[in-house]
Design an enzyme around this catalytic site. Structure first.
Site, PDB file in Angstrom:
ATOM      1  N   ARG A 122       0.821  -1.222   0.000  1.00  0.00           N
ATOM      2  CA  ARG A 122       0.000   0.000   0.000  1.00  0.00           C
ATOM      3  C   ARG A 122       0.855   1.272   0.000  1.00  0.00           C
ATOM      4  NH1 ARG A 122      -4.764  -0.790   4.201  1.00  0.00           N
ATOM      5  NH2 ARG A 122      -5.435   1.126   3.170  1.00  0.00           N
ATOM      6  N   ASP A 315     -15.305   2.939   3.115  1.00  0.00           N
ATOM      7  CA  ASP A 315     -15.143   1.542   3.552  1.00  0.00           C
ATOM      8  C   ASP A 315     -16.414   0.718   3.346  1.00  0.00           C
ATOM      9  OD1 ASP A 315     -12.558   2.122   4.274  1.00  0.00           O
ATOM     10  OD2 ASP A 315     -13.017   2.436   6.388  1.00  0.00           O
ATOM     11  N   LYS A 342      -6.753  -0.146  -1.113  1.00  0.00           N
ATOM     12  CA  LYS A 342      -7.183  -0.541   0.232  1.00  0.00           C
ATOM     13  C   LYS A 342      -6.576  -1.913   0.557  1.00  0.00           C
ATOM     14  CE  LYS A 342      -9.535   3.109   1.226  1.00  0.00           C
ATOM     15  NZ  LYS A 342      -9.056   4.015   2.280  1.00  0.00           N
TER      16      LYS A 342
HETATM   17  C1  S3P Z   1      -9.323   5.480   8.166  1.00  0.00           C
HETATM   18  C2  S3P Z   1      -9.363   6.260   7.027  1.00  0.00           C
HETATM   19  C3  S3P Z   1      -9.721   5.735   5.703  1.00  0.00           C
HETATM   20  C4  S3P Z   1     -10.397   4.381   5.794  1.00  0.00           C
HETATM   21  C5  S3P Z   1      -9.690   3.455   6.747  1.00  0.00           C
HETATM   22  C6  S3P Z   1      -9.647   4.053   8.141  1.00  0.00           C
HETATM   23  C7  S3P Z   1      -8.923   6.113   9.436  1.00  0.00           C
HETATM   24  O1  S3P Z   1      -8.542   5.604   4.930  1.00  0.00           O
HETATM   25  O2  S3P Z   1     -10.510   3.788   4.525  1.00  0.00           O
HETATM   26  O3  S3P Z   1     -10.334   2.195   6.804  1.00  0.00           O
HETATM   27  O4  S3P Z   1      -9.131   5.520  10.515  1.00  0.00           O
HETATM   28  O5  S3P Z   1      -8.401   7.236   9.389  1.00  0.00           O
HETATM   29  P1  S3P Z   1      -7.890   6.827   4.100  1.00  0.00           P
HETATM   30  O6  S3P Z   1      -7.415   7.836   5.049  1.00  0.00           O
HETATM   31  O7  S3P Z   1      -6.757   6.200   3.331  1.00  0.00           O
HETATM   32  O8  S3P Z   1      -8.970   7.329   3.190  1.00  0.00           O
END
Ligand code: S3P
Length: 435
Positions: A122, A315, A342
């Site tokens: 990632r 999500d 993801k």
């Molecule tokens: C999250 C932010 C999101 C989400 C992840 C949890 C967080 O990701 O998809 O499951 O707890 O800040 P991104 O910041 O990459 O969008």
């Protein structure tokens, strides 16, 4: 592990979804940096949040639990972390790695953070780039794009930074790094992502202001410990919201769910699709709105989803695709290219696995086009190690014709360790079998 699911004749009952994953991570990290004892109830004991606890322990933080959902963090203040003796292991958790990189960037010691096969694929440059601009030295494969990453932090300068893509993880990493500077760090987003970090840092006494899409934080102000009651995770509740709408005999109540408006996109979109959802506001908890959601069987129709809505339900898109697969007409999900990076490539994997069940779903570079069908058929499908894909497929199995077998279902424990037990409590015939 394989999860074997038979569609039940009815789907009725109450579910208390597990503690919110994003809030659990933040409570542990902010608690570790506060001066004194933070008590967290309803902490999500999923593998991701346990990774955060273990990394913090390796940084010298005294943490007890989780014990019946309670975690006690004895924070020693902003300058209390110690150089870890071993590699920090973020496991499958992007939140652990990205948020902790923000903290590590502020530490005057050397640390290495790694993750599992999925996390090592990632993109981390979105965090390591701006952290380097603040003065941290960071090394990693592909010039700091991929873990394992090593960090020599300390002496950070504040930064004004505009995120190219809305991301709560990147925003939070920079705000946490901002705590270790003696000036003002300003983070601007193209559209609003979840704001749990801002809420919790303010509650802990950080000098933080939100002005529209801009967040300002002044560093070096000591943080106070908090008492946090983590509300249920709407991302976990979402699976049952969709199953409830799609099942012809359903009446489900999801209790004490986080209703932070930066997270409730799935409620808005399901309602716009015609879902009979009822929100019963409850008491605010952890500085976050919460309440119950009631769902009964409904007839959904397709629609177009994109733009600022995407970060509010990012999500939930795998399970939204299941709803769209059985809705009347066509659904277009766009502006969601982030899904490719993801826990799995969720555009390719969701489309591929739902197609095995008879869905008419087509991957696009930034989302999906889905044409609703009347029935899905049970099939053998694969999680590809992605917890949200595994649970979305299980929901499809609840409303499909015949048996569904979800392979690689052990990853569900990443965010929802009680998932099978909750299904069984609703009377679903569900079995876990070893591979
Ligand atoms: C999250 C932010 C999101 C989400 C992840 C949890 C967080 O990701 O998809 O499951 O707890 O800040 P991104 O910041 O990459 O969008």
């Amino acid at each position: 592990m394989r999860l074997i699911i038979q569609p039940p004749p009815s789907l009725e009952g109450n579910i208390q979804p597990p503690g919110d994953k994003s809030i659990s991570h933040r409570a542990a990290i902010i608690g570790a940096l506060a001066e004194g004892t933070t008590v967290i109830d309803g902490f999500l004991a999923g593998a991701d949040c346990l990774s955060t606890l273990n990394c913090l322990r390796a940084l010298g933080v005294d943490i007890a639990g989780p014990d019946g959902g309670r975690v006690v963090v004895r924070g020693g203040g902003l300058d209390s972390l110690k150089e870890p003796e071993t590699v920090l292991d973020a496991g499958n958790s992007g939140t652990t790695m990205r948020l902790l990189l923000g903290v590590l960037a502020g530490q005057p010691f050397y640390s290495v953070i790694n993750g599992d096969e999925s996390l090592r694929r990632r993109p981390m440059g979105r965090v390591t780039g701006p952290l380097r601009s603040m003065g941290a030295a960071i090394w990693g494969r592909q010039n700091g794009e991929l873990a394992p990453l090593s960090v020599r932090g300390g002496k950070l300068e504040p930064l004004a930074y505009t995120l190219p893509v809305a991301s709560a993880q990147v925003k939070s990493a920079l705000l946490l790094a901002g705590l270790f500077t003696s000036g003002e760090t300003i983070v601007t987003e193209p559209c609003r992502s979840r704001d749990h970090s801002e809420r919790m840092l303010r509650a802990a006494g950080a000098d933080l202001r939100v002005e529209g899409l801009r967040v300002r934080i002044r560093g070096r102000k000591p943080l106070k410990p908090l008492t946090i009651n983590v509300p249920g995770d709407i991302s976990a509740a979402a699976f049952f919201l969709v199953a409830g709408c799609l099942h012809p005999r359903a009446a489900l109540t999801l209790e004490k769910v986080n209703l932070n408006p930066t997270r409730t996109g799935i409620i808005d979109v399901l309602k716009a699709m015609g879902a009979p959802l009822e929100i019963i506001p409850g008491e605010e908890t952890a500085g976050e709105p919460a309440g119950s959601i009631r769902v009964t069987s409904g007839r959904l129709h397709g629609l177009e989803v994109g733009g600022a809505m995407i970060p509010r339900l990012i999500d939930e898109i795998p399970v939204l695709a299941v709803a769209a697969a059985l809705a009347e007409g066509e659904t277009l999900i766009r502006d969601a290219a982030e899904l490719k990076v993801k826990e799995s490539d969720r555009i390719a994997m969701v489309a591929g696995e739902l197609a095995r069940m008879g869905a008419e779903i087509y991957a696009r570079p930034d989302g999906f086009r889905i044409k609703g069908v009347r029935r899905l058929r049970g099939a053998v499908v694969d999680s590809h190690g992605d917890h949200r894909l595994a649970m979305a497929l299980a929901m499809a199995g609840l409303v499909a014709e015949g048996t569904t077998e979800v392979r690689g279902a052990e990853c569900i424990a990443i965010s929802y360790p009680g998932f099978t037990a909750d299904l069984a409590r609703l009377g679903v015939m569900v079995k876990e079998e070893d591979d």
